[in-house]
Design an enzyme around this catalytic site. Sequence first.
Site, PDB file in Angstrom:
ATOM      1  N   GLY A  43       7.347   3.953   3.899  1.00 55.03           N
ATOM      2  CA  GLY A  43       7.863   5.168   4.507  1.00 55.03           C
ATOM      3  C   GLY A  43       9.139   4.849   5.238  1.00 55.03           C
ATOM      4  O   GLY A  43       9.696   3.757   5.086  1.00 55.03           O
TER       5      GLY A  43
ATOM      6  N   LEU B 206       0.825  -1.210   0.000  1.00 58.80           N
ATOM      7  CA  LEU B 206       0.000   0.000   0.000  1.00 58.80           C
ATOM      8  C   LEU B 206       0.854   1.252   0.000  1.00 58.80           C
ATOM      9  O   LEU B 206       0.426   2.309  -0.419  1.00 58.80           O
ATOM     10  CB  LEU B 206      -0.914   0.016   1.233  1.00 58.80           C
ATOM     11  CG  LEU B 206      -1.993  -1.055   1.298  1.00 58.80           C
ATOM     12  CD1 LEU B 206      -2.710  -1.007   2.622  1.00 58.80           C
ATOM     13  CD2 LEU B 206      -2.983  -0.869   0.159  1.00 58.80           C
ATOM     14  N   GLY B 207       2.050   1.131   0.537  1.00 59.59           N
ATOM     15  CA  GLY B 207       2.912   2.311   0.598  1.00 59.59           C
ATOM     16  C   GLY B 207       4.136   1.984   1.408  1.00 59.59           C
ATOM     17  O   GLY B 207       4.224   0.928   2.027  1.00 59.59           O
TER      18      GLY B 207
ATOM     19  N   ASP C  62       7.130  12.997  13.318  1.00 62.47           N
ATOM     20  CA  ASP C  62       7.179  12.957  11.858  1.00 62.47           C
ATOM     21  C   ASP C  62       5.820  13.350  11.288  1.00 62.47           C
ATOM     22  O   ASP C  62       5.243  12.628  10.484  1.00 62.47           O
ATOM     23  CB  ASP C  62       7.607  11.566  11.387  1.00 62.47           C
ATOM     24  CG  ASP C  62       8.125  11.586   9.949  1.00 62.47           C
ATOM     25  OD1 ASP C  62       8.298  12.696   9.404  1.00 62.47           O
ATOM     26  OD2 ASP C  62       8.334  10.508   9.374  1.00 62.47           O
TER      27      ASP C  62
ATOM     28  N   LYS D 219       1.963  -3.305   8.727  1.00 61.71           N
ATOM     29  CA  LYS D 219       3.221  -2.596   8.514  1.00 61.71           C
ATOM     30  C   LYS D 219       4.377  -3.460   8.984  1.00 61.71           C
ATOM     31  O   LYS D 219       4.397  -3.936  10.109  1.00 61.71           O
ATOM     32  CB  LYS D 219       3.212  -1.285   9.282  1.00 61.71           C
ATOM     33  CG  LYS D 219       4.551  -0.590   9.257  1.00 61.71           C
ATOM     34  CD  LYS D 219       4.437   0.808   9.784  1.00 61.71           C
ATOM     35  CE  LYS D 219       4.936   1.773   8.752  1.00 61.71           C
ATOM     36  NZ  LYS D 219       4.747   3.143   9.070  1.00 61.71           N
TER      37      LYS D 219
END
Length: 823
Positions: free
Chosen positions: A537, A534-535, A656, A557
């Site tokens: 980081g 999904l992504g 962050d 995650k």
Amino acid sequence: MVAQSKRRETIMARSTSFLIALLMTLVLCCSASASVPYTLGTGASLAVEDHAGAFLMSPDATFSCGFRQAGENAFTFSIWYTHAAEKTAVWTASPGNLVNGRDSKITFRRDGNLALVDANGTTVWDTKTKGKDLTLSLLDSGNLVITDNPSSPGRAAWQSFDSPTDTLVPTQPLTKDTRLVAGGFILYYDHTNNLLRLLYDGPVMSSNYWPNPDNNAFKNGRITYNSSRLGVLDDSGVFMSSDNLTVQASDLGQPGVKRRLTVGPDGNVRIHSLNNSSGRWTVTWAATAQPCSAHGLCGENALCEYVPRLRCSCPAGFEMVDRRDWEKGCRPVFNSLNCSKGGAQQFKFVRMPHTDFYGFDLGYIQSVTFEQCAKTCSDNCLCAAFSYRVDGRGLCFPKFRLFNGFRSSSFFGNIYLKVPIDFNISAPAVVQRSSVGLEACDSKAPRIVMAGSPDTLFATPRNDMKWSYFFVFVGILGLLVLLFIVTGWWFLSSKHSIPSSLEAGYRMMVAAGQFRRFTYRELKDATGNFKEELGRGGSGVVYRGVLDEGKKVVAVKKLTQNVAQGEEEFWAEMTVIGRINHINLVRIWGFCSEGKRSKLLVYEFVENESLDKHLFVGTEHRPPLPWRERYRIALGTARGLAYLHHECLEWVIHCDVKPENILVTREFDAKIADFGLAKLSGRRDGGAGGVQLSHMRGTSGYMAPEWALNLPINAKVDVYSYGVVLLETVIGRRVSDQKTPEGQPLEMPRIVQALRRVVDSGDVSALVDGRLQGQLNPRQALEMVRISLACLEERSSSRPTMDDVAKALTAYDDEDEHPAYKS
Ligand SMILES: *[C@@H]1O[C@H](CO)[C@@H](O)[C@H](O)[C@H]1NC(C)=O
Ligand SMILES: *[C@@H]1O[C@H](CO)[C@@H](O)[C@H](O)[C@H]1NC(C)=O
Ligand SMILES: *[C@@H]1O[C@H](CO)[C@@H](O)[C@H](O)[C@H]1NC(C)=O
Ligand SMILES: *[C@@H]1O[C@H](CO)[C@@H](O)[C@H](O)[C@H]1NC(C)=O
Ligand SMILES: *[C@@H]1O[C@H](CO)[C@@H](O)[C@H](O)[C@H]1NC(C)=O
Ligand SMILES: *[C@@H]1O[C@H](CO)[C@@H](O)[C@H](O)[C@H]1NC(C)=O
Ligand SMILES: *[C@@H]1O[C@H](CO)[C@@H](O)[C@H](O)[C@H]1NC(C)=O
């Protein structure tokens, strides 16, 4: 029932006797492996995971070599004094190259090559030695040698003394072929005049600064005719160099004191002596007492001061080029003088007392008056400033560039800066000051973090050392037995192994919500073996997963870095994060932590992508985010952060905050992701005292100035980042992408200045994202920019709290009162 519990008892009894046997084996094993060898044959290797131990230890135990931690997950292969409190490296293999904290190893290969191999199999460094019967030994002097005859190491095929890093140990010679290097600072023998010198060799300029470059060799007490170019620190604390430099440590002659001579990150050379009882190092000699005499500390146009720490600052009329990096120096805020205009410009000179910029002279004139000196500089278009010394000799140095600046009350000379005549130097000061963080003390907080190791974690077989075959065998057997027993117990007691101290909290959480621990297998299945990404980081990669037989979509995650080192710490963090529950924070459903496998976090799935996509990436399918939704997201984000900062069980700093970490639901509610991954700070800090985070998190463009200035970090760093996000929500563009008309990146202080003027005018509509075509609530917009400005205050104490921000935004949330708003 009865029979079953009987069986359980016998199994328990058996496993207990197993355990005792195992413990005895382990004790034997450990006491044997505690004696570290000083010499090894080919085939030996050490894995980075065993960094607590040493690879080799010198026969008298003075020196050890092995893996030394240089960052959270970064290691070097180094030699250090065994009895110092910290592993201060006196030699490092390939200092610039760190290896991963997992799966890296040092191997003395069968062909005689000593190689440092990183987690991904890359050979980071090797000695390139070849030979059948080579041995590797660490000598009492601290020299690591590869030789075919350990009893006469004089004929070494390779030795660490030939490639020093930033340190000399007693008896290690500094020769015409070796140099000590720390950053841009180099201690070396100059081949042209046989002098031992210090050189700053930076990206823009290089210059010698020690011994005093204003004097000749003789005046500095050196000679230039001895071309042997050799310097040695002896056992009694005397460093003697062939150019007749002789220095003595202040604890001269004390027997048995361990010393080292280093070039520091501040460019000074020092002798350090080890205190036997405390294990700490004290400085017993330094090359210069005036720290700012080192060149290159502060970059072009910047000034170094020692008050009483090293500080860099920009002169009035100048600003930092890069707020994170003093090496880039300062630049003028006035239009720099343009020589091609043919000297038509008018100048004036601004005096800076007790200041000098070393070098970069256009010439040097003696016995002139101040006026003559000033005229020389005015007449020469290239002249940027001049130095005039008032010690009666009338020395004049016109300068074309300003490097190596320093200010010291004991320096009797002035610098006169050339500025345009219409430049108002008394205008609001642009002076910035900050400590450089260059103290000689070794920074304790490790900063460097290596990427996580690949998934082949257990796949690579280790090369076992010859000398420890037996113990490795016994150890593996022991581990197998232990594994067997633990698995047995685990099944018997049929519950997961939770650190006992945290069990109560975990149970409470499980009872209170749906938070739970997952097995790796479960999550692997749920995500189809981590198929749909999904992504990604800084902290990890997020995969889509399906739980509860397809009923619940989740985001899993996989953490790439060790958010917490130990199992206990990870658990402790999870018990805190797991209890956090707020509509504007992404819900966490559970986690998985199985030994050395990557840790996994299971989050609620948020459908509508992150805020950056809505703000910055326009597509035909996605119209610009309407005003009402922007305000809603800004308010939700503020409330979520306020909850983290003020209402949580424990005080959490996000560290962050950025549009990528603000997810948007179908109803355009904001949900903050990724919180709790920075270190949680104890509530007793109360937000005022500040905490020291061990490494930097955050994203450039959103980071508060404290990060760069090495100041204590508190919740106000989130307030700053929120200020940037709030501004971007209004203008619909990245703040860090803003440019001057000339295409230069706009610095935050200038943006803030410009915004102040707009806010003072009372109408910010011109700032608002043009794609909205005037569809906005001007009062809300004004308030958002006003709040954003308050959040962007340089001093963290001047910024509002997230509670204040949430309250202020709530006060303007009532849209019906504002007829100007056209939906
Ligand atoms: C291995 O990792 C290092 C740094 O982490 C990187 O520079 C190098 O390119 C990698 N090599 C391979 C073969 O992936
Ligand atoms: C030159 O220096 C070396 C090393 O310090 C010393 O042994 C030698 O005697 C010196 N030679 C002269 C001519 O001074
Ligand atoms: C070398 O240094 C010593 C003192 O350190 C001094 O006595 C001697 O005169 C120096 N030699 C020369 C040639 O300068
Ligand atoms: C420090 O310890 C060493 C050996 O451990 C010993 O030889 C030496 O005398 C000690 N030095 C002092 C100053 O105590
Ligand atoms: C060594 O450290 C101890 C304890 O910190 C201190 O008391 C002692 O004065 C130190 N010795 C020297 C020579 O600095
Ligand atoms: C200096 O002036 C000339 C002529 O006006 C112009 O072409 C040039 O771009 C200017 N240079 C700078 C750096 O401003
Ligand atoms: C220079 O700045 C000061 C303070 O901002 C102001 O009082 C003064 O009028 C300015 N002078 C000129 C010539 O602009």
